[in-house]
Design an enzyme around this catalytic site. Structure first.
Site, PDB file in Angstrom:
ATOM      1  N   HIS A  86       0.830  -1.200   0.000  1.00 34.23           N
ATOM      2  CA  HIS A  86       0.000   0.000   0.000  1.00 34.23           C
ATOM      3  C   HIS A  86       0.866   1.252   0.000  1.00 34.23           C
ATOM      4  CE1 HIS A  86      -4.138  -1.741   1.302  1.00 34.23           C
ATOM      5  NE2 HIS A  86      -3.544  -2.482   0.395  1.00 34.23           N
ATOM      6  N   GLU A  88       0.784   4.121   1.524  1.00 37.71           N
ATOM      7  CA  GLU A  88       1.201   4.728   2.789  1.00 37.71           C
ATOM      8  C   GLU A  88       2.440   4.024   3.358  1.00 37.71           C
ATOM      9  OE1 GLU A  88      -3.365   4.834   2.611  1.00 37.71           O
ATOM     10  OE2 GLU A  88      -1.709   3.592   1.917  1.00 37.71           O
ATOM     11  N   CYS A 117      -6.693   2.772   4.353  1.00 31.35           N
ATOM     12  CA  CYS A 117      -7.475   1.620   4.790  1.00 31.35           C
ATOM     13  C   CYS A 117      -7.222   1.373   6.275  1.00 31.35           C
ATOM     14  CB  CYS A 117      -7.110   0.383   3.965  1.00 31.35           C
ATOM     15  SG  CYS A 117      -5.442  -0.248   4.294  1.00 31.35           S
ATOM     16  N   HIS A 287     -26.941  14.568  25.148  1.00 31.29           N
ATOM     17  CA  HIS A 287     -26.682  15.859  24.537  1.00 31.29           C
ATOM     18  C   HIS A 287     -25.330  16.402  24.977  1.00 31.29           C
ATOM     19  CE1 HIS A 287     -31.106  16.978  23.421  1.00 31.29           C
ATOM     20  NE2 HIS A 287     -30.723  15.808  22.953  1.00 31.29           N
ATOM     21  N   CYS A 318     -31.874  22.903  25.061  1.00 30.44           N
ATOM     22  CA  CYS A 318     -33.279  22.490  25.059  1.00 30.44           C
ATOM     23  C   CYS A 318     -33.801  22.541  26.499  1.00 30.44           C
ATOM     24  CB  CYS A 318     -33.410  21.086  24.484  1.00 30.44           C
ATOM     25  SG  CYS A 318     -32.700  19.783  25.527  1.00 30.44           S
ATOM     26  N   CYS A 321     -32.020  20.003  28.893  1.00 27.28           N
ATOM     27  CA  CYS A 321     -30.629  20.343  29.204  1.00 27.28           C
ATOM     28  C   CYS A 321     -30.549  21.597  30.069  1.00 27.28           C
ATOM     29  CB  CYS A 321     -29.836  20.543  27.910  1.00 27.28           C
ATOM     30  SG  CYS A 321     -29.496  19.004  27.024  1.00 27.28           S
TER      31      CYS A 321
END
Length: 414
Positions: A86, A88, A117, A287, A318, A321
């Site tokens: 490969h 890299e 990969c 959240h 919200c 929260c």
């Protein structure tokens, strides 16, 4: 005369330089022909028939207080005795043998046709962990199997190890055309949907990286004897993500994308020194505000000391929260919590208005981000490559409008 094995590399044109004297090294230093570049680097979301991987690389070496380019070229997948090496790993083998010196500091930039990969990502991450005097920036034209969890984890691991992982934009394509392509002085002509595909790929990469990549070590850390002893692992927002998600425009500018919740915080001591900072985004069932609360609670702050916490958030909290933040701050007289929101979340709905009023009643400062806060967020939390903050069109106008709306909510009778 070209080396005999060069015929195995269609689409590559030689670009020899004086210091490359050994024949086997010459095989790695090429210019791409224009057709190969246009085909192999086309930034499609889903690409067929592109089984080769190309890296256009630039190696810079630190000299005095800046980096100076001293090598560049192109690597590509090679098959030897039936085994594919490969790109890299091909590059790293060459770099370690021919270029790497423990007393030098390096910055390597890869412009890749495909992102790494799984196996290559792990090998490159191990390389960065071992050689702390090397910084790596990766710009990928396309994401390889980006829906596969193992490949996503590979890219995340690279980012966490200190690599900058990003998507090639028009600027990078144009640079590669000029630097690595035998263009015969012809201008780069972008293909259709280059910018749209770029935005889509950026959105996918943002989702993979969980918004960010870690901060690079400082120059002093990189060049101290033995390399940096401790990397700064504070996550940094990528520039495109910051502009997309923190933008305070009333409507999402094209190409359209989903606005999510991101929270950047700074924990400061009485002398204004920063004790901790970080970034969170919404995750399933948790959240960003809840993750922030968990983080601060885990620090076990000394109640005898005074602390200030500054939060920059893309959407105002919200109702749930807001209630959690009120419970978090209740009884903690040693904490001063300030929240600056880029935009107001469902500001026309009563429960969301009530949540903002509860925050104010609990002693939590709630305000709208202005140019000052956007600039500070840019400097503290964005991988800005030392570039100054550039405000978008009508930033101040939008901020003033949102501020007036927030003031009406906070001053309304409860």
């Amino acid at each position: 005369m070209e080396p005999p094995h060069s015929r195995q590399s269609p689409g590559l044109q030689p670009a020899y330089r004086g210091y490359n004297q050994m024949p086997w090294i010459r095989n790695h230093v090429w210019r791409l022909d224009p057709d190969t570049f246009y085909f192999q680097f086309h930034n499609l979301l889903y690409a067929n028939g592109r089984n080769c991987s190309y890296i256009c690389y630039r190696v810079e070496r630190r000299k005095h207080r800046s980096y100076v380019a001293f090598d560049w070229g192109v690597f590509h997948n090679q098959v030897n005795a039936g085994t594919r090496c490969h790109t890299e790993l091909h590059f790293l083998t060459w770099f370690c043998k021919m270029k790497l010196h423990p007393d030098e500091c390096y910055h390597i930039t890869w412009y890749m046709s495909w992102s790494p990969c799984v196996k290559c990502a792990k090998q490159v991450a191990n390389f960065l962990a071992r050689y702390r005097n090397v910084k790596l920036s990766i710009f990928a034209a396309r994401l390889y199997y980006f829906q596969d969890m193992a490949y996503r984890q590979g890219l995340l691991g690279l980012s966490q190890q200190g690599a900058r992982v990003d998507i090639m934009s028009y600027r990078e394509f144009k640079y590669c055309w000029k630097k690595f392509v035998d263009s015969q002085r012809r201008r780069f002509k972008p293909w259709k949907k280059l910018d749209i595909n770029y935005q889509r790929l950026v959105a996918e990469l943002d989702d993979i990286l969980g918004t960010v990549g870690p901060a690079h070590p400082s120059e002093a850390e990189l060049c101290q004897e033995g390399g940096p002893q401790r990397r700064n692992t504070m996550n940094l927002l990528r520039e495109t993500l910051f502009k997309h998600q923190f933008g305070n425009q009333p409507r999402v500018p094209p190409p359209h994308y989903r606005r999510k919740t991101y929270l950047c915080y700074q924990l400061k001591q009485r002398d204004d020194s920063t004790l901790d900072r970080g970034c969170f985004r919404n995750k399933k069932q948790r959240h960003a505000e809840i993750r922030f609360i968990d983080k601060i609670n885990s620090l076990n702050l000394d109640p005898r000391q005074s602390y200030k916490i500054i939060c920059y958030i893309t959407w105002s909290p919200c109702p749930q929260c807001a209630s959690e933040l009120v419970n978090f701050i209740r009884g903690k007289d040693h904490l001063n919590l300030q929240i600056f929101a880029s935009r107001l979340y469902f500001h026309w709905k009563k429960p969301f208005q009530k949540g903002l009023q509860q925050l104010q009643a609990a002693g939590i400062s709630v305000a709208v981000m202005t140019h000052t806060e956007f600039e500070d967020c840019w400097e503290q939390f964005v991988d800005n490559q030392s570039r100054p903050f550039q405000p978008w069109e009508k930033l101040q106008q939008y901020s003033a409008s949102i501020t007036r709306r927030l003031q009406r909510i906070l001053m309304a009778p409860t």
